[in-house]
Motif scaffolding. Structure first.
Motif, PDB file in Angstrom:
ATOM      1  N   VAL A 193      -3.485 -38.397  -9.952  1.00  0.00           N
ATOM      2  CA  VAL A 193      -2.604 -39.281 -10.439  1.00  0.00           C
ATOM      3  C   VAL A 193      -1.183 -39.444  -9.660  1.00  0.00           C
ATOM      4  O   VAL A 193      -0.736 -38.217  -9.003  1.00  0.00           O
ATOM      5  N   GLY A 194      -0.773 -40.657  -9.463  1.00  0.00           N
ATOM      6  CA  GLY A 194       0.597 -40.251  -8.835  1.00  0.00           C
ATOM      7  C   GLY A 194       1.551 -41.527  -8.972  1.00  0.00           C
ATOM      8  O   GLY A 194       1.433 -42.438 -10.052  1.00  0.00           O
ATOM      9  N   VAL A 195       2.755 -41.861  -8.372  1.00  0.00           N
ATOM     10  CA  VAL A 195       3.744 -42.681  -8.575  1.00  0.00           C
ATOM     11  C   VAL A 195       3.317 -43.781  -7.669  1.00  0.00           C
ATOM     12  O   VAL A 195       2.992 -43.610  -6.350  1.00  0.00           O
ATOM     13  N   ILE A 196       3.459 -44.830  -7.939  1.00  0.00           N
ATOM     14  CA  ILE A 196       3.133 -46.141  -7.054  1.00  0.00           C
ATOM     15  C   ILE A 196       4.239 -47.123  -7.218  1.00  0.00           C
ATOM     16  O   ILE A 196       5.085 -47.237  -8.271  1.00  0.00           O
ATOM     17  N   VAL A 197       4.532 -47.837  -6.140  1.00  0.00           N
ATOM     18  CA  VAL A 197       5.446 -49.073  -6.184  1.00  0.00           C
ATOM     19  C   VAL A 197       5.098 -50.238  -5.212  1.00  0.00           C
ATOM     20  O   VAL A 197       4.003 -49.843  -4.476  1.00  0.00           O
ATOM     21  N   ALA A 227      12.910 -48.222  -5.634  1.00  0.00           N
ATOM     22  CA  ALA A 227      11.728 -47.791  -5.086  1.00  0.00           C
ATOM     23  C   ALA A 227      11.792 -46.775  -4.335  1.00  0.00           C
ATOM     24  O   ALA A 227      10.894 -45.760  -4.275  1.00  0.00           O
ATOM     25  N   GLN A 228      12.597 -46.706  -3.482  1.00  0.00           N
ATOM     26  CA  GLN A 228      12.821 -45.675  -2.240  1.00  0.00           C
ATOM     27  C   GLN A 228      13.345 -44.269  -3.039  1.00  0.00           C
ATOM     28  O   GLN A 228      12.595 -43.351  -2.677  1.00  0.00           O
ATOM     29  N   ALA A 229      13.976 -44.478  -3.950  1.00  0.00           N
ATOM     30  CA  ALA A 229      14.499 -43.298  -4.822  1.00  0.00           C
ATOM     31  C   ALA A 229      13.444 -42.679  -5.529  1.00  0.00           C
ATOM     32  O   ALA A 229      13.247 -41.277  -5.464  1.00  0.00           O
TER      33      ALA A 229
END
Length: 300
Positions: free
Chosen positions: A267-271, A281-283
């Motif tokens: 599971v992770g963060v996506i942009v 998104a960068q942050a």
């Protein structure tokens, strides 16, 4: 062409109603109608189908919709880049999160707000498919979702943890075999997420590999609903191990590890994978790379 006119157009498409669209843009309904009419005049095309109320978009309206979303998103990103060139990051981070990962939102939000105090965060519980769709439509800045099973397209990602699942039942409720086997699991009276949720599709896939299928008595779209059903004692459920900490101290709940559940689901963060990448998104990617989660979240 004024970006504001395009925002009116997008609001009407999103809300499907002139009055609601005007309210979302903080303008009067006549102002919104006049703005959309001006946009149509500038383009020389009719964009909205009307019959004393909003009926839908014309073919021309549908054709410009993705470009309109991209133009507004680019304008907002440009304003934010100029504002933060010499100052702190400000604005609202729009974050979509699958229900299975909701326990991790607190840690990510705390880290984001600690590093960027000028931010506010809006969290929405969404399916993995909704997150992917809303990122593509510029309606989200980031999402927390599964990375490997049905991997999101056109996305940059940072893994946060590896999810495993566990069985939960009520003390004094359904007898649970010891040891618990996969065949036993398929025969238990279950309440589960519906098949529109990726967590359920992952579970069904793993059972299918063993020639088994689950036939739940009840389905729902939230773990709160499932736990409420389990608490009454006639059903048990399968939930992510990330929720184990939320069950601590609840005298009625008992959890069991599923058999041979060695491999987890990342599971992770996506942009959205776009260039240039927006400030938000960068942050969020930067914070996700450095985030240290509690021990109950197994390393990805």
């Amino acid at each position: 062409m004024q970006t504001r006119l395009i925002e009116y157009f997008l609001a009407l498409e999103r809300e499907g109603h002139f009055a609601r669209a005007a309210a979302s843009c903080n303008v009067s309904q006549p102002s919104l109608s006049a703005g959309i009419a001006s946009l149509e005049e500038q383009l020389g095309k009719r964009l909205i189908r009307r019959d004393r109320k909003f009926v839908g978009l014309t073919a021309e309206g549908e054709a410009i919709l993705p470009w309109a979303r991209q133009l507004v998103a680019a304008a907002e990103a440009m304003e934010q880049a100029a504002e933060t060139a010499r100052g702190p990051l400000k604005g609202e981070l729009r974050l979509g999160c699958i229900p299975a990962a909701m326990p991790v939102v607190g840690g990510l939000a705390e880290a984001m707000l600690s590093r960027h105090p000028g931010l506010s965060i809006s969290v929405r519980a969404l399916t993995s498919r909704q997150i992917e769709r809303d990122l593509a439509a510029f309606e989200l800045d980031a999402g927390i979702t599964y990375l490997d099973f049905e991997p999101p397209a056109h996305a940059l990602s940072v893994a946060l943890y590896s999810e495993r699942t566990m069985l939960v039942s009520a003390v004094g409720g359904i007898p649970i075999p010891d040891p618990l086997g996969w065949t036993d699991l398929a025969q238990l009276p279950l309440c589960l997420l519906h098949q529109g949720m990726q967590n359920r599709r992952i579970l069904d896939s793993r059972l299918a590999e063993r020639g088994l299928a689950l036939q739940p008595r009840v389905t729902a779209d939230s773990y709160i609903a499932l736990l409420g059903l389990v608490q009454h004692g006639r059903l048990c459920s399968i939930i992510p191990d990330s929720h184990a900490a939320l069950l601590k101290g609840l005298e009625w709940a008992r959890t069991y590890e599923l058999p041979d559940m060695v491999e987890g689901s990342r599971v992770g963060v996506i942009v959205a994978d776009s260039a240039p990448l927006g400030q938000l998104a960068q942050a969020v990617l930067s914070v996700a790379r450095e985030l240290r989660l509690p021990p109950e979240f197994r390393s990805a």
